[in-house]
Scaffold this active site. Sequence first.
Site, short mmCIF file in Angstrom:
data_model
loop_
_atom_site.label_atom_id
_atom_site.label_comp_id
_atom_site.label_asym_id
_atom_site.label_seq_id
_atom_site.Cartn_x
_atom_site.Cartn_y
_atom_site.Cartn_z
N PRO A 10 0.79 -1.22 0.00
CA PRO A 10 0.00 0.00 0.00
C PRO A 10 0.83 1.28 0.00
CG PRO A 10 -0.08 -1.05 2.15
CD PRO A 10 0.57 -2.03 1.21
N ARG A 18 5.17 10.93 -2.53
CA ARG A 18 4.89 10.64 -1.14
C ARG A 18 6.13 10.85 -0.27
NH1 ARG A 18 4.80 4.58 1.25
NH2 ARG A 18 3.92 5.10 3.28
N ASP A 87 1.38 -15.42 6.65
CA ASP A 87 0.92 -16.80 6.52
C ASP A 87 0.91 -17.24 5.06
OD1 ASP A 87 0.61 -16.99 9.24
OD2 ASP A 87 -1.59 -17.00 9.23
N GLU A 98 12.56 -9.53 1.92
CA GLU A 98 11.78 -8.36 2.33
C GLU A 98 12.63 -7.12 2.14
OE1 GLU A 98 10.88 -8.55 6.52
OE2 GLU A 98 10.00 -6.55 6.52
N LEU A 101 12.43 0.81 1.66
CA LEU A 101 13.19 1.99 1.22
C LEU A 101 13.85 2.66 2.42
CD1 LEU A 101 10.24 3.06 -0.97
CD2 LEU A 101 12.53 2.88 -1.94
N SER A 102 13.04 2.89 3.45
CA SER A 102 13.55 3.57 4.65
C SER A 102 14.11 2.53 5.61
CB SER A 102 12.41 4.36 5.32
OG SER A 102 11.38 3.49 5.75
N ARG A 107 13.00 4.55 12.68
CA ARG A 107 11.77 5.33 12.64
C ARG A 107 10.89 5.01 13.86
NH1 ARG A 107 9.15 4.92 6.97
NH2 ARG A 107 8.07 6.75 7.82
N ARG A 111 7.11 0.72 13.63
CA ARG A 111 7.68 0.15 12.39
C ARG A 111 8.81 -0.83 12.68
NH1 ARG A 111 5.48 3.66 8.40
NH2 ARG A 111 5.16 5.73 9.27
#
Length: 145
Positions: A10, A18, A87, A98, A101-102, A107, A111
Amino acid sequence: MLEVLVLHGPNLNLLGQREPEVYGSLTLEGINRLLDSEARSLKVKVSSFQSNHEGALVDAIHQARGRYVGLLINAGAYTHTSVAIRDAIAAVAIPTVEVHLSNIYRRESFRHHSYIAPVAVGQISGFGAESYRLGLHALVSALGD
Ligand code: DQA
């Protein structure tokens, strides 16, 4: 040729607009182009899919079974909330890397936890668009092991 599925979760459709100070100025299309060129040099093929919907990502993971040898995923905020995506990855048992970007550990504390990390081969976080390139590289190298 080996095929890898790249999943973008998302809000990643808004990359470029963004919070560029957090996520950089490259668009999602730019990231996909970068991955295409990295894939060519690694002699693999990538297909990518973005969705803002948890169930659509779960469906895409199910459909990956038998078609893709690896998954590269930035699940966005679902990283921190989605038992369903975790799952699904565990269910299809496709090696998964996985990426973020950040640097999620620098943070907010919400997160810091990833539901996906325990079912992934590994995680790359904090290098901007480069996280994807490094992630694809790491995935392909893990597949060769
Ligand atoms: C993100 C980090 C997540 O915490 C956030 O919700 C995102 C993007 C990243 O790539 O840095 O949407 O996955």
